[in-house]
Design an enzyme around this catalytic site. Structure first.
Site, mmCIF file in Angstrom:
data_model
loop_
_atom_site.group_PDB
_atom_site.id
_atom_site.type_symbol
_atom_site.label_atom_id
_atom_site.label_comp_id
_atom_site.label_asym_id
_atom_site.label_seq_id
_atom_site.Cartn_x
_atom_site.Cartn_y
_atom_site.Cartn_z
ATOM 1 N N SER A 102 0.805 -1.219 0.000
ATOM 2 C CA SER A 102 0.000 0.000 0.000
ATOM 3 C C SER A 102 0.846 1.280 0.000
ATOM 4 C CB SER A 102 -0.954 -0.049 1.194
ATOM 5 O OG SER A 102 -1.914 0.966 1.134
ATOM 6 N N LYS A 141 -0.642 -3.942 -3.499
ATOM 7 C CA LYS A 141 -1.959 -3.372 -3.203
ATOM 8 C C LYS A 141 -2.078 -2.040 -3.944
ATOM 9 C CE LYS A 141 -4.983 -1.711 0.511
ATOM 10 N NZ LYS A 141 -5.089 -0.319 0.046
ATOM 11 N N GLN A 176 -8.559 3.502 -0.418
ATOM 12 C CA GLN A 176 -9.769 3.424 0.403
ATOM 13 C C GLN A 176 -10.104 4.784 1.008
ATOM 14 O OE1 GLN A 176 -7.424 0.748 0.528
ATOM 15 N NE2 GLN A 176 -8.896 -0.154 -0.874
#
Length: 505
Positions: A330, A355, A359
């Site tokens: 991420s 990733k 979000q």
């Protein structure tokens, strides 16, 4: 407008004064009359057509609304039926939470979830970098709950848990149907208490008891390399609210100590806040260089570039080398890709996690939030790394002992035992340099002797039985071995030295 149109028509159809023929004079009134009738008739037709089209548009819209509302009416119908007819009373809040959670679960996205009171607290604690638990970032997996990365020096890492381990059960309860939030709530707990986890690593399963502790993350720590005092080694454990200030403080301190280049250790960094990743990346890039690209559902692209609004003018111009592994995910991948592609910095280690989604957390009430995927992010060169990861410039793997399955710590192994657990013990002992005659899983005299040596070295009673205390002592030695045989770090420091030499040249 109608009055103006009438006036214009009459002017264009009325004969001029130069028209003197009788035929022209006789036809003038009839032309006027015909023109006005035509106009009014056309107007009425236009109004009727407009009305019909309007009715059709409204009808289509109504049908669309009815179709859209059919699903919500169905949800409401189920809600009412349960409320009135279920054999026991059900909390309205519980039903509402279940509906929201179910909708998010239907997305089949491990990063989209409903957060109630306790879960929002857990999220906020993680963002701030302090909580009580085992210290591991997790996500939902088909088989249970997957560990993305254990936090260095936290209880999970000390117990030997690794990235990609699957938690099959927590204190005997299967995680197959658990949400991430349910699992986190069960794993976290008061400092000093223990949680038993059933772990699947590859084709092997085992259980491990982990004593919870306070995970108070100083998210950035730094020191000079023991092999070169001009190389500052900085570890970033997560991208939390305090990471940016921590990085500035650490860089300044290492510069004062003589650092001329830096190794940034992001191994096991499971990510965190996107804004932190932007700010941290901007420190290491020239202004206007691309950090990342975010693409929404309509394929609109937003490009994020380095600049003062992210780094407040604080820049790191020294040569930099980045270290990653399969637990780097991420935000740490955003940072790594930005430095690799926009600054030309070298990356050392193994393939990162992969990733590539963003979000957003939206408050639904004072006690609940909804976290769901709203976009995907691309690297500066427009690569989507999702489920692929970032490939290092120099691939360096961990020693074999780092890949061994953990031994279960809920049973005692002793002379005469035959099992896969004994085999694992022998493989660990052999990798640490203890003399064992076989690694076939037979607890023989040589294994007993090796265990006694391990116990003596750890200051334990040397009875030759592998018990819980010996388990802890073994993995303390494994951790020390891995640190002493960290080929990734050695390669990264060497890469940093070469970059520093090229800069000076």
């Amino acid at each position: 407008m109608a009055t103006n149109n009438d006036s214009e028509n009459e002017t264009t159809t009325t004969p001029t004064k130069q028209t003197k023929t009788p035929l022209s004079k006789k036809k003038v009134p009839r032309r006027k009359h015909f023109t006005r009738l035509t106009y009014w008739f056309s107007l009425v037709i236009a109004l009727l057509v407009g009305l019909i089209v309007g009715v059709l548009i409204v009808t289509v819209q109504v049908r669309k609304n009815l179709a859209a509302n059919a699903e919500t009416r169905q949800i409401d119908q189920v809600y009412q039926l349960i409320q009135k007819n279920y054999y026991t009373k059900v909390s309205k809040k519980k039903l509402a939470n279940g509906a929201i959670s179910g909708m998010l679960k239907s997305l089949n996205d491990p990063f989209s979830e409903y957060l109630a009171t306790e879960e929002t607290s857990n999220l906020n604690e993680s963002i701030s970098g302090s909580f009580e638990g085992i210290g591991a970032q997790v996500q939902k997996d088909n088989a249970g709950i997957k560990i993305v990365s254990p936090i260095k020096n936290a209880p999970a890492a000390k117990a030997g848990l690794k990235a990609n381990d699957i938690i099959l059960a927590i204190d005997g309860q299967s995680t197959a149907q658990m949400t991430v939030n349910d699992a986190v709530s069960k794993i976290r707990g008061k400092k000093g208490s223990s949680v038993q986890l059933k772990i699947k690593r590859g084709a092997t399963t085992f259980t491990v008891k982990v004593k919870r502790g306070k995970v108070d993350q100083a998210t950035v720590t730094g020191t000079l390399s023991p092999t070169d005092k001009q190389v500052g080694v900085i570890q970033v454990t997560t991208f939390a609210e305090n990471t940016v200030s921590g990085m500035k403080k650490t860089i300044k301190a290492l510069r004062k100590q003589g650092a001329k280049s830096f190794v940034l250790d992001l191994r096991g960094n499971g990510g965190g806040l996107m804004n932190t990743a932007l700010s941290l990346s901007s420190m290491f890039l020239q202004d206007k260089k691309v950090i990342m690209r975010v693409v929404d559902r309509d394929q609109n692209e937003t490009v994020y570039r380095a600049g003062k609004k992210y780094d407040d003018g604080f820049k790191v111009t020294e040569p930099v080398t980045v270290m990653v592994d399969s637990g780097s995910a991420s935000a740490s991948e955003i940072f790594t890709a930005a430095l690799q592609q926009s600054a030309g910095d070298k990356v050392v280690g193994t393939q990162s996690f992969g990733k590539g989604t963003v979000q957003t957390v939206i408050p639904l009430s004072e006690t609940s939030e909804m976290k769901f995927t709203t976009a995907k992010w691309l690297t500066p060169n427009k690569t989507w790394i999702n489920k692929v990861g970032i490939t290092p410039d120099t691939v360096v793997d961990y020693p074999t002992i780092a890949k061994l399955t953990l031994i279960s710590n809920d049973a005692t192994l002793k002379n005469g035992d035959v099992s896969d657990q004994v085999k694992l013990l022998q493989e660990n002992l052999q990798a640490l340099g203890y003399a064992v005659d076989n690694t076939k899983g037979i607890f023989d005299d040589s294994t007993t002797a090796a265990v006694k040596q391990l116990q003596t070295k750890a200051g334990l009673t040397a009875n030759g039985e592998f018990n819980e205390d010996t388990y802890t002592a073994l993995y303390v030695q494994v951790a020390a071995f891995l640190q002493a045989h960290d080929e990734m770090m050695r390669t990264a420091v060497k890469t940093s030295q070469e970059a520093q030499a090229n800069t000076q040249a």
